[in-house]
Write a protein that holds these residues in place. Structure first.
Motif, PDB file in Angstrom:
ATOM      1  N   GLY A  52       0.788  -1.452   0.137  1.00 14.92           N
ATOM      2  CA  GLY A  52      -0.205   0.143   0.271  1.00 14.92           C
ATOM      3  C   GLY A  52       0.963   1.102   0.053  1.00 14.92           C
ATOM      4  N   PRO A  53       0.233   2.438  -0.198  1.00 11.69           N
ATOM      5  CA  PRO A  53       0.840   3.738  -0.143  1.00 11.69           C
ATOM      6  C   PRO A  53       1.872   3.639   1.372  1.00 11.69           C
ATOM      7  CG  PRO A  53      -1.105   4.174  -0.785  1.00 11.69           C
ATOM      8  CD  PRO A  53      -1.403   2.853  -0.457  1.00 11.69           C
ATOM      9  N   VAL A  54       2.581   4.009   1.138  1.00 10.50           N
ATOM     10  CA  VAL A  54       3.475   4.066   2.459  1.00 10.50           C
ATOM     11  C   VAL A  54       2.710   4.908   3.810  1.00 10.50           C
ATOM     12  CG1 VAL A  54       5.719   2.851   2.115  1.00 10.50           C
ATOM     13  CG2 VAL A  54       5.772   5.338   1.638  1.00 10.50           C
ATOM     14  N   ASP A  55       2.531   5.931   2.734  1.00  5.41           N
ATOM     15  CA  ASP A  55       2.425   7.076   4.346  1.00  5.41           C
ATOM     16  C   ASP A  55       0.721   7.132   4.021  1.00  5.41           C
ATOM     17  OD1 ASP A  55       1.401   7.765   1.240  1.00  5.41           O
ATOM     18  OD2 ASP A  55       2.253   9.909   1.268  1.00  5.41           O
ATOM     19  N   ASP A  56      -0.101   5.755   3.963  1.00 10.44           N
ATOM     20  CA  ASP A  56      -1.397   5.919   4.057  1.00 10.44           C
ATOM     21  C   ASP A  56      -2.137   5.572   5.041  1.00 10.44           C
ATOM     22  OD1 ASP A  56      -4.178   4.745   4.088  1.00 10.44           O
ATOM     23  OD2 ASP A  56      -3.915   4.224   1.813  1.00 10.44           O
ATOM     24  N   PRO A  57      -2.189   6.403   5.957  1.00 11.71           N
ATOM     25  CA  PRO A  57      -2.654   5.094   7.216  1.00 11.71           C
ATOM     26  C   PRO A  57      -3.039   4.249   7.773  1.00 11.71           C
ATOM     27  CG  PRO A  57      -3.639   7.498   7.722  1.00 11.71           C
ATOM     28  CD  PRO A  57      -3.620   6.944   5.784  1.00 11.71           C
ATOM     29  N   ALA A  58      -3.806   3.497   6.633  1.00  8.94           N
ATOM     30  CA  ALA A  58      -4.377   2.524   6.958  1.00  8.94           C
ATOM     31  C   ALA A  58      -2.817   1.280   6.676  1.00  8.94           C
ATOM     32  CB  ALA A  58      -5.088   1.816   5.753  1.00  8.94           C
ATOM     33  N   THR A  59      -1.901   1.320   6.108  1.00 10.69           N
ATOM     34  CA  THR A  59      -1.071   0.800   5.454  1.00 10.69           C
ATOM     35  C   THR A  59       0.133   0.368   6.590  1.00 10.69           C
ATOM     36  OG1 THR A  59      -1.147   1.543   2.969  1.00 10.69           O
ATOM     37  CG2 THR A  59       1.088   0.345   4.277  1.00 10.69           C
ATOM     38  N   LYS A  60       0.678   1.898   7.056  1.00 14.12           N
ATOM     39  CA  LYS A  60       0.510   1.868   8.630  1.00 14.12           C
ATOM     40  C   LYS A  60       0.272   0.931   9.794  1.00 14.12           C
ATOM     41  CE  LYS A  60       2.728   6.507   7.582  1.00 14.12           C
ATOM     42  NZ  LYS A  60       2.311   8.227   8.377  1.00 14.12           N
ATOM     43  N   ARG A 111       2.117  -1.508  11.394  1.00 15.46           N
ATOM     44  CA  ARG A 111       2.449  -1.355  12.709  1.00 15.46           C
ATOM     45  C   ARG A 111       2.187  -2.940  13.563  1.00 15.46           C
ATOM     46  NH1 ARG A 111       3.714   1.391  17.116  1.00 15.46           N
ATOM     47  NH2 ARG A 111       2.790   0.602  18.921  1.00 15.46           N
ATOM     48  N   ALA A 112       1.047  -3.716  13.015  1.00 16.22           N
ATOM     49  CA  ALA A 112       0.707  -4.660  13.498  1.00 16.22           C
ATOM     50  C   ALA A 112       1.398  -5.961  13.292  1.00 16.22           C
ATOM     51  CB  ALA A 112      -0.829  -4.989  13.028  1.00 16.22           C
ATOM     52  N   ALA A 113       2.161  -5.717  12.198  1.00 16.51           N
ATOM     53  CA  ALA A 113       2.828  -7.377  12.042  1.00 16.51           C
ATOM     54  C   ALA A 113       4.422  -7.126  13.141  1.00 16.51           C
ATOM     55  CB  ALA A 113       3.117  -7.021  10.407  1.00 16.51           C
ATOM     56  N   VAL A 171      -6.147  -5.286  -2.207  1.00 15.47           N
ATOM     57  CA  VAL A 171      -7.288  -5.798  -2.691  1.00 15.47           C
ATOM     58  C   VAL A 171      -8.678  -4.705  -2.765  1.00 15.47           C
ATOM     59  CG1 VAL A 171      -9.087  -7.328  -1.368  1.00 15.47           C
ATOM     60  CG2 VAL A 171      -6.512  -8.357  -1.487  1.00 15.47           C
ATOM     61  N   SER A 172      -9.475  -4.554  -3.895  1.00 18.48           N
ATOM     62  CA  SER A 172     -10.203  -3.606  -3.610  1.00 18.48           C
ATOM     63  C   SER A 172      -9.925  -2.134  -3.327  1.00 18.48           C
ATOM     64  CB  SER A 172     -10.878  -4.210  -2.573  1.00 18.48           C
ATOM     65  OG  SER A 172     -11.802  -5.565  -2.800  1.00 18.48           O
ATOM     66  N   GLY A 173      -8.288  -2.213  -3.838  1.00 13.30           N
ATOM     67  CA  GLY A 173      -7.429  -0.734  -4.445  1.00 13.30           C
ATOM     68  C   GLY A 173      -7.279  -0.621  -2.185  1.00 13.30           C
ATOM     69  N   GLU A 174      -7.446  -1.356  -1.496  1.00 11.30           N
ATOM     70  CA  GLU A 174      -6.760  -1.099  -0.511  1.00 11.30           C
ATOM     71  C   GLU A 174      -5.649  -1.966   0.009  1.00 11.30           C
ATOM     72  OE1 GLU A 174      -9.922  -1.613   2.578  1.00 11.30           O
ATOM     73  OE2 GLU A 174     -11.774  -1.384   1.171  1.00 11.30           O
ATOM     74  N   ALA A 212      -5.168 -15.990   2.655  1.00 12.09           N
ATOM     75  CA  ALA A 212      -5.802 -15.641   1.848  1.00 12.09           C
ATOM     76  C   ALA A 212      -5.305 -14.073   2.391  1.00 12.09           C
ATOM     77  CB  ALA A 212      -7.424 -15.513   2.330  1.00 12.09           C
ATOM     78  N   PRO A 213      -5.096 -12.614   1.532  1.00 11.14           N
ATOM     79  CA  PRO A 213      -5.078 -11.940   1.772  1.00 11.14           C
ATOM     80  C   PRO A 213      -6.043 -11.104   2.424  1.00 11.14           C
ATOM     81  CG  PRO A 213      -5.114 -11.685  -0.340  1.00 11.14           C
ATOM     82  CD  PRO A 213      -5.340 -12.847  -0.175  1.00 11.14           C
ATOM     83  N   THR A 214      -5.987  -9.880   3.418  1.00 10.06           N
ATOM     84  CA  THR A 214      -6.801  -9.835   4.173  1.00 10.06           C
ATOM     85  C   THR A 214      -6.263  -8.068   4.708  1.00 10.06           C
ATOM     86  OG1 THR A 214      -7.841  -9.433   6.582  1.00 10.06           O
ATOM     87  CG2 THR A 214      -5.265  -9.519   6.084  1.00 10.06           C
ATOM     88  N   THR A 215      -7.549  -7.342   4.623  1.00  9.42           N
ATOM     89  CA  THR A 215      -7.468  -5.255   4.178  1.00  9.42           C
ATOM     90  C   THR A 215      -7.646  -5.189   5.914  1.00  9.42           C
ATOM     91  OG1 THR A 215      -9.723  -5.498   3.754  1.00  9.42           O
ATOM     92  CG2 THR A 215      -7.826  -5.169   1.974  1.00  9.42           C
ATOM     93  N   ASP A 216      -7.864  -5.587   6.514  1.00  8.46           N
ATOM     94  CA  ASP A 216      -8.591  -6.084   7.856  1.00  8.46           C
ATOM     95  C   ASP A 216      -7.001  -6.307   9.238  1.00  8.46           C
ATOM     96  OD1 ASP A 216      -9.832  -6.985  10.513  1.00  8.46           O
ATOM     97  OD2 ASP A 216     -11.378  -5.808   9.738  1.00  8.46           O
ATOM     98  N   VAL A 217      -6.781  -5.148   9.995  1.00  8.31           N
ATOM     99  CA  VAL A 217      -6.036  -5.005  10.860  1.00  8.31           C
ATOM    100  C   VAL A 217      -6.267  -6.273  11.694  1.00  8.31           C
ATOM    101  CG1 VAL A 217      -6.638  -3.650  12.709  1.00  8.31           C
ATOM    102  CG2 VAL A 217      -4.010  -4.268  12.324  1.00  8.31           C
ATOM    103  N   ASP A 218      -7.626  -6.233  12.210  1.00  2.87           N
ATOM    104  CA  ASP A 218      -7.254  -7.519  13.193  1.00  2.87           C
ATOM    105  C   ASP A 218      -7.483  -8.720  13.197  1.00  2.87           C
ATOM    106  OD1 ASP A 218      -8.472  -5.938  15.562  1.00  2.87           O
ATOM    107  OD2 ASP A 218     -10.467  -5.432  15.000  1.00  2.87           O
ATOM    108  N   ARG A 219      -8.020  -9.228  11.499  1.00  5.57           N
ATOM    109  CA  ARG A 219      -7.501 -10.689  11.136  1.00  5.57           C
ATOM    110  C   ARG A 219      -6.026 -10.550  10.883  1.00  5.57           C
ATOM    111  NH1 ARG A 219     -12.437 -10.761   6.081  1.00  5.57           N
ATOM    112  NH2 ARG A 219     -14.215 -10.797   8.017  1.00  5.57           N
ATOM    113  N   LEU A 220      -5.580 -10.208  10.549  1.00  4.93           N
ATOM    114  CA  LEU A 220      -4.100 -10.136  10.426  1.00  4.93           C
ATOM    115  C   LEU A 220      -3.385 -10.218  11.643  1.00  4.93           C
ATOM    116  CD1 LEU A 220      -1.668  -9.562   8.925  1.00  4.93           C
ATOM    117  CD2 LEU A 220      -1.148  -7.368   9.910  1.00  4.93           C
ATOM    118  N   ARG A 221      -4.083  -9.923  12.518  1.00  2.00           N
ATOM    119  CA  ARG A 221      -3.528  -9.936  13.829  1.00  2.00           C
ATOM    120  C   ARG A 221      -3.437 -11.046  14.119  1.00  2.00           C
ATOM    121  NH1 ARG A 221      -5.765  -4.499  15.763  1.00  2.00           N
ATOM    122  NH2 ARG A 221      -3.622  -2.773  16.038  1.00  2.00           N
ATOM    123  N   GLU A 222      -5.002 -11.938  13.500  1.00  5.04           N
ATOM    124  CA  GLU A 222      -5.567 -13.338  14.219  1.00  5.04           C
ATOM    125  C   GLU A 222      -4.178 -14.184  13.728  1.00  5.04           C
ATOM    126  OE1 GLU A 222      -7.198 -14.739  16.520  1.00  5.04           O
ATOM    127  OE2 GLU A 222      -8.001 -12.283  17.463  1.00  5.04           O
TER     128      GLU A 222
END
Length: 679
Positions: A606-614, A618-620, A649-652, A665-675
């Protein structure tokens, strides 16, 4: 008149440049001179922060009569063990084999061919407690050399032959298994003192690498015993006088000095201890959320940057144990200890009483001459946190007015690699970009000054001047570890590339391709009486364990099969030693946890300055999966191999979690990444 050491870059050697002893550095000319004169070589090995090294120097090496005798009958060679760990390792092995113990200062008498025949450590100026004086030792060795040369030669040949026969081969052991790890944990539980939280024994060194194993083992299989042991050890260290309660950072070790169990530190502060412990406490916080762990990690990081950072951006090796006590005496611990009267002078009556209760400062003292070393004998929750923070600040400021301990400004590549890893991760975890910048500054110095055009590392530098000594295995491994941590934290592929250069050199120059055996020196390095190889962790991860860990992480980042295969072969030593001596192969056991877990490979695109990417990044980074590697950057980037063909995925912004390059499966959800990273 200064001796030959005046040209050295080592602060330790420079401390001896004005001795009346006609010191030589470790070089071929010294041994040629011994052959020409037909005299033995006296080898003295120490380091700048070594208290007893300074004592021996004051008592004997600065004594004109002793120096005159040494110059007449020996060629005298002085070595900084931190500059030449290979020389130190070979002769320390001989000392330990002959005497059953070792330590510094190390004193070795050898033939002009470098074959040792008599050993010791510190010798007093007069005979006492059954120990001969240094002058008596010199006279005895000279007498044996002149009157019993054949006997001396036979002893030297036998010792050298025995050392040469200690070759390690772990090809048949295979990589560690679940059984290896379980048996190692069981042995550790037998060594722990549950009442104190420490490992048993009067002398207590910080077991940072063992704690890393315990945290990883808990993360992988959920072992409550491993987590509780890690928390107990870290709590005991942080609350004791091992930790500098006013200024942050750790002393070298503590020992039980009084019947009541009072722990007294050996006061030198080493970069490697503080880098390792900073990282361990950051990982403990990541695992448990402990406020104590957070505070200690950050205070230790701040100590390193404040007191060890050099003008060139690297980190100095150590602070001495001794300093001027204000009256002209050079006294161990003078910089750190307090009396109740000194507390009153700095804090006033009320806050002095609070500080004395909180930090265990008594009229009787816990150290020498009625002084106390600060510790935390009670729960921190009993006291007002804001007042205590103010007290700490004022004590640190007042202490800054005292004569400071000497600093060894030598930059050691390996230890700076450890500091880079610790500061990069601590800065990322706690949103401290200044710490990441400090890590980048040290990494830049290593590339700019220590790394040549052939990807060969120099062991040391000082004041921007690179030393002449070649890097050893731990330098290549620990610097690679630091660069790999930077790649995960910053997303800058150049650090992965530099790690690859160094680890390719490990495969070619330090590894026996057939057996997986690793050596501490390169194949084309200076030949000693034995090519050193030691897989056991001591104050730092062994080069062997550190190389296995860096090779495994690099393979996870890149898919490089030769590097993974080399890591697995090297880890055979863990299977051999872990269940019997886990305290001496903690980093190997920690690396084995990463191997058994995969390790996980996490790509965040994702774009490195995008809050969602950050947030995903961080979760990783905060995942406790053992040895997980992380890459962050633009989709399908060629900056890092893990990002190749990874798309949004879906542009996110999207995270991919894989093992051995087989992905969930790839995820855009930070909670799913943590799990996903907990499974």
């Amino acid at each position: 008149m200064p001796n030959r050491l005046v040209q050295a870059t080592s602060p330790y050697l420079l401390q001896h440049a004005d001795n009346p002893v006609d010191w030589w550095p470790w070089e071929a000319g010294a041994f040629e001179e011994a052959r020409r004169r037909n005299v033995p070589v006296f080898l003295s090995v120490g380091y700048s922060a070594c208290h007893w090294c300074h004592v021996l120097a004051r008592e004997s090496f600065e004594d004109e009569a002793v120096a005159t005798y040494m110059n007449a009958h020996f060629v005298n060679v002085k070595v900084d063990r931190e500059e030449r760990p290979d020389v130190d390792a070979v002769y320390m092995e001989a000392v330990q084999a002959a005497t059953g113990q070792g330590g510094w200062p190390m004193s070795v008498f050898m033939t002009p061919d470098g074959e040792p025949f008599y050993f010791g450590t510190y010798f007093p100026p007069e005979a006492r407690h059954g120990m001969p004086s240094f002058r008596q030792v010199l006279e005895g060795v000279h007498s044996a050399w002149t009157s019993r040369r054949d006997e001396v030669g036979e002893v030297a040949e036998k010792i050298t032959r025995d050392l040469a026969g200690r070759e390690l081969n772990v090809a048949a052991a295979g990589p560690p298994t679940e059984e290896t790890q379980a048996h190692s944990l069981l042995q550790l539980t037998r060594d722990i003192d549950p009442a104190s939280g420490w490992f048993k024994g009067d002398t207590k060194f910080p077991p940072s690498m063992v704690v890393e194993f315990l945290l990883r083992h808990h993360a992988r299989i959920g072992s409550v015993a491993a987590r509780e042991m890690a928390e107990g050890l870290c709590g005991a260290m942080a609350r004791s006088s091992l930790y500098d309660q006013a200024g942050g950072g750790f002393h070298r070790y503590v020992l039980t000095a009084k019947p009541g169990g009072s722990l007294v530190p050996h006061f030198e502060k080493m970069l490697y201890d503080n880098a390792l412990l900073c990282r361990v406490y950051a990982h403990l916080w990541r695992s448990t959320g402990s406020d104590l762990a957070r505070r200690v990690a950050l205070e230790t990081a701040d100590f390193m940057v404040r007191e060890l950072r050099t003008n060139e951006g690297g980190f100095a090796s150590a602070l001495d144990a001794d300093s001027d006590d204000g009256s002209g005496r050079h006294v161990e611990g003078a910089y750190y200890v307090w009396t109740p009267a000194q507390l009153v002078e700095v804090l006033g009556e009320q806050d002095a009483e609070l500080a004395a209760d909180h930090f265990g400062v008594t009229e009787e003292g816990t150290f020498e001459e009625g002084a106390s070393v600060l510790q935390l004998p009670q729960s921190e929750g009993v006291f007002d946190a804001e007042r205590i923070a103010s007290v700490r600040t004022r004590l640190l400021e007042a202490r800054g007015e005292r004569p400071a301990p000497g600093r060894d400004d030598k930059v050691v590549a390996a230890w700076n690699g450890l500091a880079v890893a610790a500061l990069a991760e601590t800065g990322a975890y706690f949103d401290r970009p200044d710490l990441v910048e400090a890590a980048l500054g040290a990494a830049d110095l290593l590339v700019r000054l220590h790394l040549d055009e052939h990807a060969r590392l120099a062991r040391t530098s000082k004041d921007g001047r690179v030393g002449a000594n070649a890097g050893v295995l731990e330098d290549y491994a620990d610097v690679s570890e630091g660069f790999l941590a930077l790649a995960s934290v910053t997303g800058e592929g150049v650090w992965l590339e530099f790690a690859g250069f160094l680890l390719d050199h490990v495969l070619v120059q330090f590894t026996d391709e057939e057996s997986g055996t690793l050596y501490d020196t390169a194949a084309d390095a200076e030949k000693l009486i034995r090519r050193p190889q030691d897989p056991t962790d001591n104050a730092t991860p062994s080069g062997w364990s550190a190389a296995a860990g860096a090779l495994l992480s690099y393979a996870a980042q890149t898919g490089a099969e030769p590097h993974r295969a080399a890591a697995e072969r090297a880890l055979g030593v863990v299977k051999a030693l872990g269940p019997r001596a886990p305290r001496f192969i903690g980093w190997g056991l920690a690396t084995a946890e990463a191997l058994l877990d995969g390790p996980r490979e996490v790509a965040v695109v994702g774009p490195v300055d995008d809050p969602a990417t950050k947030e995903l990044h961080r979760a990783a980074l905060l995942a406790t999966a053992p040895g997980a590697v992380v890459a962050v950057g633009a989709p399908d980037s060629d900056e890092l191999p893990l990002l190749a063909e990874r798309l949004l995925v879906s542009g996110e912004p999207t995270a991919y979690v894989c093992r051995n390059f087989t992905c969930d499966a790839p995820t855009t959800d930070v909670d799913r990444l943590r799990e996903a990273l907990k499974r």
